[in-house]
Design a protein around this motif. Structure first.
Motif, short mmCIF file in Angstrom:
data_model
loop_
_atom_site.label_atom_id
_atom_site.label_comp_id
_atom_site.label_asym_id
_atom_site.label_seq_id
_atom_site.Cartn_x
_atom_site.Cartn_y
_atom_site.Cartn_z
N ASN A 254 0.40 -1.18 -0.13
CA ASN A 254 -0.03 -0.21 0.24
C ASN A 254 0.75 1.59 0.05
O ASN A 254 1.69 1.57 1.49
N PRO A 255 1.01 1.59 -0.98
CA PRO A 255 2.00 3.60 -1.34
C PRO A 255 0.98 4.20 -0.36
O PRO A 255 -0.29 3.82 -0.86
N TYR A 256 1.93 5.06 0.05
CA TYR A 256 0.99 5.94 0.61
C TYR A 256 0.57 7.92 -0.15
O TYR A 256 0.84 8.65 0.01
N ILE B 10 -1.87 -8.09 6.60
CA ILE B 10 -0.79 -8.96 7.48
C ILE B 10 -0.29 -7.48 7.98
O ILE B 10 0.27 -6.68 6.97
N GLY B 11 0.24 -7.74 9.35
CA GLY B 11 0.92 -6.77 10.01
C GLY B 11 2.19 -7.15 10.41
O GLY B 11 2.87 -8.38 9.69
N ALA C 266 3.59 3.73 5.75
CA ALA C 266 3.31 4.55 5.78
C ALA C 266 3.70 5.20 7.28
O ALA C 266 5.10 5.72 7.39
N ARG C 267 3.26 4.16 8.34
CA ARG C 267 3.63 4.34 9.89
C ARG C 267 5.01 3.77 10.10
O ARG C 267 5.92 4.67 10.56
N THR C 268 5.80 3.54 8.93
CA THR C 268 7.19 2.17 8.87
C THR C 268 7.96 3.85 8.76
O THR C 268 9.08 4.38 9.23
N ALA C 269 7.36 4.80 7.31
CA ALA C 269 8.52 6.43 6.63
C ALA C 269 8.20 6.70 7.97
O ALA C 269 8.37 7.65 8.03
N TRP C 270 6.62 6.94 8.53
CA TRP C 270 6.96 8.19 9.62
C TRP C 270 7.97 7.75 11.51
O TRP C 270 8.25 8.97 11.37
N LEU D 132 9.98 11.56 11.89
CA LEU D 132 9.95 11.61 13.81
C LEU D 132 10.96 11.33 14.63
O LEU D 132 11.03 12.46 15.06
N ARG D 133 11.82 10.13 14.08
CA ARG D 133 12.95 9.73 15.17
C ARG D 133 13.92 10.83 14.87
O ARG D 133 14.36 11.62 16.26
#
Length: 271
Positions: A25-27, A209-210, A234-238, A242-243
């Motif tokens: 799933n691309p964002y 799947i997560g 998307a959450r991985t990229a964010w 954010l780190r």
């Protein structure tokens, strides 16, 4: 020879006939192009991932926002794109149909409709109304003989109703109403997955799947035809963004930036 929208739709349907494939799933357009270069055979939009790119929470985007986004994704890649079309951006079946007709015109190869209401007091539509919404989406897709593949989603597990019998009953009803593919995000155990696959066979099942989920090979063994990852990429990229940003804001240091992907490789990818 240019790849047409009809080509993408035919390819997408063919993928559902046998085997097991992943639709990551691309964002945004950049992530879609990157996934194409990695060799995936199809892509799926993510409602959450897209919403975050425009500074909104999941389920807070409009049908205008989403149709613009889908058209951009479809134009950017040669792969079939499946649309996370949420609940059709309407409650009434006839309005869902009108919005689905708009979604089809973006060039998508597939489109999903879910049965969640977004209301805490009553998180799922009544069964009859949920079925009517799937029928309306089916009619809208068939009106111009587009060949878009319709996925019917039961959101019960995501809204805290972990009743597998309810899920199977609804997915079977959505299949009868015209859904080509069935999807119950939130089911995780091998027993749950196998039961859903068996119940709606021979129609294909999409599995979310997560990070702690099954492998592609394990899902395939259970009869899953299609795997998506929702907003996880998307959450991985964010997380990386954010780190690095927090390190700067809180410590005035920049070491996290060393973990960034090389700019030259990114330029080559998009060049």
């Amino acid at each position: 020879m240019p790849i047409t929208v009809a080509d993408k739709r035919a390819t997408f349907r063919k993928l559902h006939e046998a085997g097991c494939f992943v639709i990551p799933n691309p964002y945004d357009v950049g992530s879609a192009k990157a996934l194409q270069q990695l060799g995936f055979k199809a892509l799926a939009s993510t409602s959450a991932g897209f919403a975050w790119t425009i500074g909104k929470a999941d389920n807070q985007v409009t049908v205008d926002d989403v149709c613009t986004h889908l058209a951009a994704l479809c134009a950017a890649v040669d792969l079939p794109v499946n649309a996370d079309f949420e609940g059709g951006f309407a409650h009434e079946a006839e309005k869902v149909a009108a919005n689905v007709a708009r979604g089809v015109k973006t060039g998508v190869a597939g489109l999903s409709i879910e049965d969640s209401t977004g209301e805490a007091a009553k998180p799922l539509y009544d069964r009859a109304h949920a079925i009517a919404r799937i029928k309306a989406a089916r009619a809208a897709i068939d009106a111009d003989k587009s060949g878009v593949l319709l996925t019917g989603r039961c959101e019960a597990f995501l809204v805290g109703q972990n009743d597998l019998n309810l899920v199977i009953d609804r997915l079977s009803a959505y299949s009868d109403a015209g859904a080509d593919c069935l999807y119950a995000p939130g089911i995780k155990t091998k027993e749950e997955i196998a039961a859903v696959v068996k119940a709606v066979a021979p129609k294909p099942v999409n599995l979310l799947i997560g990070p702690s989920g099954l492998s592609v090979a394990q899902a395939a063994e259970l009869g899953v035809r299609r795997i998506s990852v929702g907003g996880s990429l998307a959450r991985t990229a964010w997380a990386g963004f954010l780190r690095a940003a927090r390190e700067i804001a809180e410590h005035g240091t920049f070491s996290e930036m060393a973990k960034g992907h090389p700019a030259g490789e990114l330029n080559k990818m998009f060049g």
